[in-house]
Enzyme design. Structure first.
Site, PDB file in Angstrom:
ATOM      1  N   SER A   1       1.079  -0.887  -5.121  1.00 47.12           N
ATOM      2  CA  SER A   1      -0.074  -0.074  -4.712  1.00 47.12           C
ATOM      3  C   SER A   1      -1.353  -0.557  -5.394  1.00 47.12           C
ATOM      4  O   SER A   1      -1.734  -1.716  -5.243  1.00 47.12           O
ATOM      5  CB  SER A   1       0.209   1.411  -5.009  1.00 47.12           C
ATOM      6  OG  SER A   1      -0.784   2.224  -4.447  1.00 47.12           O
TER       7      SER A   1
ATOM      8  N   HIS B   1       0.012   5.134   1.190  1.00 47.41           N
ATOM      9  CA  HIS B   1       0.976   4.273   1.882  1.00 47.41           C
ATOM     10  C   HIS B   1       1.552   4.886   3.140  1.00 47.41           C
ATOM     11  O   HIS B   1       2.757   4.810   3.404  1.00 47.41           O
ATOM     12  CB  HIS B   1       2.071   3.835   0.906  1.00 47.41           C
ATOM     13  CG  HIS B   1       1.484   3.216  -0.320  1.00 47.41           C
ATOM     14  ND1 HIS B   1       0.709   2.086  -0.267  1.00 47.41           N
ATOM     15  CD2 HIS B   1       1.478   3.613  -1.613  1.00 47.41           C
ATOM     16  CE1 HIS B   1       0.274   1.795  -1.478  1.00 47.41           C
ATOM     17  NE2 HIS B   1       0.712   2.720  -2.309  1.00 47.41           N
TER      18      HIS B   1
END
Length: 308
Positions: free
Chosen positions: A86, A195
């Site tokens: 991430s 996400h």
């Protein structure tokens, strides 16, 4: 034998993480650079109150990752390849030489602000342990709807998954997962639904900003956790960075890809040890997986040097 530096995502932050950086000129220089880019003292970002903000969390993880990697490099212990989960992809790209650090600081601040402004409350992420993707996906589909959006977001290990979405949907998925054999369903210290398609619009906005900054071909191997493969084209890497907030994290496959490319020492940058535990538990485990937190700097340097 290759050395992989890994960079964690949101949830790994902890109070004092920037103040705990090594007492080294490379770390001091990184802190000064970040403060100049932000126009404020970056050391104010790691208090308990400050870390309630997505902006502070993402900036702190960026700065800590780059500072630590620079210190290790200055001590003769650089990596052969990098990968980040991430937000961790951003310090990975800086260490790979793709982005200037000051550009990354400004872009990460924008990234985090876009996410925080879009979802100031009522959303987040929940870790589910003990179910496979095939077992969890139908439960997520059962809950998902216009008023209860929820998605499978992170595939960290075959039975360590993360879902993202609205708070009520996360609670519903957690309850179903526990009823269907999960041994863990825990809300993470992440205040936004990362996400998943809920951040598609924000990813497009960030892509426009990223397109304006210089980029360079990586000087070492950059492994994308969105694609679970190495990327060598600078344009492909910056596009990957811009879009990763809205794409699932394929961390298990990313780790395997790094192992297949020769990674046998995996060293996790601050803060935390989540990626280290995942590496240690993998069926293709690296010969050595350890984290910077809780280990002596000279020990880490020697391990990396020995592996090179």
């Amino acid at each position: 034998m290759s050395v992989l530096f890994t960079f964690p995502g949101q949830g790994a932050q902890k109070p004092g993480m920037l103040h705990a950086l090594p007492d080294h000129e490379a770390a001091a220089y990184t802190l000064a650079q970040a403060s100049a880019a932000l126009g404020r003292n970056v050391l104010a970002l790691d208090t308990t109150d400050a870390l309630r903000s997505t902006v502070a969390v993402q900036l702190a993880l960026l700065v800590a990752g780059v500072a630590t990697a620079r210190v290790l490099d200055a001590l003769g212990a650089p990596p052969h390849m990098v990968a980040g989960l991430s937000i961790g992809a951003w310090p990975a790209a800086v260490v790979a030489g793709v982005l200037d650090f000051t550009d990354a600081v400004r872009l990460v601040e924008l990234r985090a602000r876009l996410m925080e402004d879009a979802y100031p409350s009522g959303y987040g992420m929940t870790a589910i342990g003990g179910l496979t993707r095939q077992q969890l996906a139908p439960l997520v589909a059962h809950v998902h709807g216009p008023d209860t959006p929820v998605y499978v977001a992170n595939l960290n290990a075959p039975r360590q998954l993360v879902v993202a979405g609205a708070a009520a949907a996360l609670d519903a998925v957690a309850a179903l997962a526990l009823d269907h054999g999960a041994h863990r369903a825990e809300r993470l210290a992440v205040a936004v639904p990362s996400h998943c398609p809920l951040l598609d619009e924000q990813a497009r906005t960030l892509a426009c900003a990223v397109a304006q900054v210089p980029r360079r071909r990586p000087r070492l191997t950059y492994v994308s956790s969105s694609k679970a493969r190495a990327l060598f084209d600078a344009d492909a890497i910056v596009a990957d960075l811009a879009g990763n907030m809205a794409r699932p994290v394929l961390w298990a496959d990313t780790s395997r890809h790094a192992w297949e490319r020769g990674a046998r020492v995996a060293l996790e940058m601050p803060s935390g040890s989540v990626l280290t535990r995942l590496a240690q538990d993998a069926d293709f485990a690296a010969c050595t997986a350890l984290c910077v937190d809780g280990n002596r700097l000279d020990t880490l340097v020697q391990i990396v040097r020995d592996a090179r």
